[in-house]
Design a protein around this motif. Structure first.
Motif, PDB file in Angstrom:
ATOM      1  N   SER A  33       1.778  -6.225   5.960  1.00 31.49           N
ATOM      2  CA  SER A  33       2.169  -6.950   7.176  1.00 31.49           C
ATOM      3  C   SER A  33       3.276  -6.213   7.920  1.00 31.49           C
ATOM      4  O   SER A  33       3.318  -6.238   9.150  1.00 31.49           O
ATOM      5  N   ALA A  34       4.158  -5.545   7.203  1.00 39.85           N
ATOM      6  CA  ALA A  34       5.215  -4.762   7.850  1.00 39.85           C
ATOM      7  C   ALA A  34       4.619  -3.551   8.566  1.00 39.85           C
ATOM      8  O   ALA A  34       5.058  -3.193   9.666  1.00 39.85           O
ATOM      9  N   LEU A  35       3.617  -2.947   7.958  1.00 42.36           N
ATOM     10  CA  LEU A  35       2.969  -1.800   8.603  1.00 42.36           C
ATOM     11  C   LEU A  35       2.287  -2.223   9.897  1.00 42.36           C
ATOM     12  O   LEU A  35       2.360  -1.506  10.902  1.00 42.36           O
ATOM     13  N   GLN A  36       1.651  -3.384   9.900  1.00 41.18           N
ATOM     14  CA  GLN A  36       1.002  -3.878  11.118  1.00 41.18           C
ATOM     15  C   GLN A  36       2.005  -4.046  12.252  1.00 41.18           C
ATOM     16  O   GLN A  36       1.670  -3.871  13.417  1.00 41.18           O
ATOM     17  N   LYS A  37       3.269  -4.373  11.903  1.00 44.67           N
ATOM     18  CA  LYS A  37       4.315  -4.558  12.908  1.00 44.67           C
ATOM     19  C   LYS A  37       5.115  -3.278  13.170  1.00 44.67           C
ATOM     20  O   LYS A  37       6.070  -3.297  13.929  1.00 44.67           O
ATOM     21  N   MET A  95       0.835  -1.202   0.000  1.00 46.33           N
ATOM     22  CA  MET A  95       0.000   0.000   0.000  1.00 46.33           C
ATOM     23  C   MET A  95       0.870   1.252   0.000  1.00 46.33           C
ATOM     24  O   MET A  95       2.005   1.226   0.477  1.00 46.33           O
ATOM     25  N   VAL A  96       0.332   2.318  -0.564  1.00 48.26           N
ATOM     26  CA  VAL A  96       1.044   3.592  -0.568  1.00 48.26           C
ATOM     27  C   VAL A  96       0.959   4.174   0.835  1.00 48.26           C
ATOM     28  O   VAL A  96      -0.121   4.443   1.344  1.00 48.26           O
ATOM     29  N   LEU A  97       2.109   4.330   1.436  1.00 52.33           N
ATOM     30  CA  LEU A  97       2.196   4.894   2.780  1.00 52.33           C
ATOM     31  C   LEU A  97       2.144   6.414   2.710  1.00 52.33           C
ATOM     32  O   LEU A  97       1.445   7.060   3.475  1.00 52.33           O
ATOM     33  N   LEU A  98       2.876   6.981   1.749  1.00 48.75           N
ATOM     34  CA  LEU A  98       2.972   8.438   1.630  1.00 48.75           C
ATOM     35  C   LEU A  98       3.278   8.805   0.192  1.00 48.75           C
ATOM     36  O   LEU A  98       4.110   8.174  -0.450  1.00 48.75           O
TER      37      LEU A  98
END
Length: 79
Positions: free
Chosen positions: A62-66, A36-39
């Protein structure tokens, strides 16, 4: 130009080429829908990325969730 529109968080983006999610999946492996686009940071005034382009920071969901930002993919989209 509206300075409030030069960046967006978790937004849908339009590109002339492959989507940022697909580019991240190709570069770092995985499926585009898992990224997903973070920024998104756009050009503004005299501050330009390439030819009035935009920088995209893309992260695996999954990395964002962590809260793991060690493998954020960055790409420049310019005309």
């Amino acid at each position: 130009e509206d300075p409030l529109r030069c960046h967006e968080l978790n937004s849908y983006v339009f590109t002339q080429h492959e989507s940022p999610e697909l580019q991240a999946a190709l570069a770092l492996r995985g499926n585009p829908e898992d990224w997903m686009v973070l920024l998104k940071v756009g050009s503004l005034g005299g501050f330009n990325w390439g030819d009035a382009g935009e920088l995209f920071f893309v992260i695996h969901k999954s990395a964002l969730q962590k809260c793991d930002f060690s493998r954020v993919y960055c790409n420049l989209e310019s005309s």
